[in-house]
Write an enzyme that holds these catalytic residues in place. Sequence first.
Site, PDB file in Angstrom:
ATOM      1  N   ALA A  68       0.838  -1.198   0.000  1.00 48.63           N
ATOM      2  CA  ALA A  68       0.000   0.000   0.000  1.00 48.63           C
ATOM      3  C   ALA A  68       0.874   1.250   0.000  1.00 48.63           C
ATOM      4  CB  ALA A  68      -0.916  -0.006   1.217  1.00 48.63           C
ATOM      5  N   ARG A  70       0.972   3.776   1.745  1.00 48.96           N
ATOM      6  CA  ARG A  70       1.410   4.314   3.041  1.00 48.96           C
ATOM      7  C   ARG A  70       2.709   3.660   3.511  1.00 48.96           C
ATOM      8  NH1 ARG A  70      -3.159   1.256   3.851  1.00 48.96           N
ATOM      9  NH2 ARG A  70      -2.969  -0.619   5.161  1.00 48.96           N
ATOM     10  N   TYR A  71       3.093   2.562   2.846  1.00 43.87           N
ATOM     11  CA  TYR A  71       4.319   1.867   3.235  1.00 43.87           C
ATOM     12  C   TYR A  71       5.487   2.157   2.293  1.00 43.87           C
ATOM     13  CZ  TYR A  71       1.006  -0.883   5.989  1.00 43.87           C
ATOM     14  OH  TYR A  71       0.023  -1.270   6.856  1.00 43.87           O
ATOM     15  N   THR A  72       5.213   2.582   1.079  1.00 41.04           N
ATOM     16  CA  THR A  72       6.275   2.750   0.084  1.00 41.04           C
ATOM     17  C   THR A  72       6.692   4.215  -0.031  1.00 41.04           C
ATOM     18  OG1 THR A  72       4.611   2.924  -1.663  1.00 41.04           O
ATOM     19  CG2 THR A  72       5.566   0.756  -1.266  1.00 41.04           C
TER      20      THR A  72
END
Length: 692
Positions: A68, A70-72
Amino acid sequence: MLRQKLAPSAAFRKCATVVGDVLGHYHPHGDSSVYDAMVRLAQDFSVRYPLIDGQGNFGNIDGDPQAAYRYTESKMTDAAMLIMEGLDENSVDMMPNFDGTTTEPVVMPGAFPNLLANGGMGIAVGMATNIPTHNVAEICDALNLVIDRPDATTAQIMKKLVGPDFPTGGILIDSFDTIVKNYDTGRGAFRVRARWDVEKLERGAEQVVITEIPYGIVKSKLVEQIATLIDAKKLPLVDDIVDESTTDVRIVITPKNRNVPADKMMAHLFAMTDLESRFNMNFNVIDSNGAPRVMGIGDVLREFIAHQKDVLRRRTTWRLGNIARRLEILGGLLIVYLNLDRVIEIIRNEDDAKAVLVAEFNLTDVQVEAILNTRLRSLRKLEEMEIRREDAELLAEQKQLQDLLASEEAQNNQLRAWFADIKKRYDKKTTLGRRRTTWAEQTEEIVVNADEFIEKEPLTVILSAMGWIRAAKGHLDLNSLDVKFKEGDELLTAFHAMSTDKINLFGSSGKMFTLSANDLPSARGFGESVRMMADIGADENIVRAFVLDTSAKYLLIGRHGTGFIVSGENCLAQTRTGKQVMNTDAQNPAIMCIVAGGGDMVAMSGSNDKLLIFAASEIPEMTRGKGVILQKYNAERTYVLDAMFFDAADGFGWTTGRGTTKLDDWRPWVGRRASQGRTIPVGFPRSGKFGK
């Protein structure tokens, strides 16, 4: 990302920030479409030159999804910066965004040839495009060629730009003439094969290692496809496949045995799997007038060069405007330096210092504003030599840019310099710039006969009345078969074969279906339905199952006495759907298939208790058809019971459970083909069959 200053030298930033900014300013749609596009631009197996430098899980060639947003994290690459170089120098037209709060470029200005370098694919209303990726160094060479020779032919261009260069590598096997034709018309297809090597093992064994796969193929699905074909016995030359890939592709394929040459096994895999793939090229491009059309490679390059010249002229004009404004300010600053005390006095004592300065020193508004906005700390910089040096440099640059605008050749030289710089950055000696897809024209196709690598062993083929087929190892005694069938089923036929044979099924529809004996299921169970192995209709009866001899000939007979002879070679079916050999209908289905030969005479018996003997030479040989009348029947309810070939010299007879009966004088039953014949002789079997 440019507005957020996410340059290659900057720190990474969460992809969620970029996606949110895009949604708020440029693309008011779903966040998944924005993030998916962003992810693709970061995948080195999807685009040849990634425009986004991603940190985190951005998916892989196995088709696994990305994490997602929000993680990358991400930032731009050098290629992305090159695409937008000069964007703030009035190089291209800008248009309002969707809500009019900001502007966005109509087209990117940079000299990086992204259309050809990273390609593109998409479907619009009534049209589509599919452009392959190419090598930037080769594109730059082709662009310089077209600058020097605007009328260069496609063949000349393709000597510089040798076909596609896909991110996943592979081998392009089309001929140079095919490549030229595709790029000349803007449409065509390329054949790309996986790259493979042979690794030697102990005791003379070998294994094949796949290191590159065709572009657009998901590796995990490719491995699954090959494994499925191995399990289904569709790849008789392959024993096993193992995916040993880490960051690099490494798929290990083991041949069936040591006698299987690696090149023949791979040729079979190329024909059966996605290890060979076709890329359908469609150069549907929006031209400088905003109209989409299919272009040849020459038109694409010329359009790009024209666009770059327009960008060059606009950037030059923008720079000349800045130089003119700076020269005007420098002229005013020089006056200040020469009259510094008087200027300070006017500023300190006059109520309208601006008007007095204009009147006394004949200054422009721009010059006066620059003087009045000069800070005290900057007065030490007002040195005459420094001002005159900058003035001289700007005048020289102004003269150079004016000459550039006036000279077509100077503009061409500037474009050559731009393209040379890009080529240097992405030289073929660099890791990113090296050509990945190599061209190896396939001069000769390897013909693969998989049967020659099948171990030859005896089999007994067993077919039940309900259409279940199986093969037992060895040649069993057909008179005392000890096999079980499903409830309500029974033996239809059994015969000996070899594992290398082709088993033919002749259906009542007149179709021949061909199965490989090696693919038949084991006799340990009830077997497998032939209707699952071939597309045999549920209401279609199997007339006969036999080992196909392509050198033999077969007599096909319909219910009402029509028939013809067909060659065994013409009975070989290449697909599951079978091969239509005899034309039939509901009233006259196929009911018999016997080997033609073994005698110069044919005997036929029918349900009308008539026997007809005629010369075998009267039966025509055909490739397909209804045939001719062999024995005539007057009533619809009468039909053929049996037929056989025999030698006139050996005499005519029949066989029953009691033995063989020879007819002393069979000449009275001899007639012409298509006649009814005579009533059967005394003692002829009531079944009408010539054999038990």
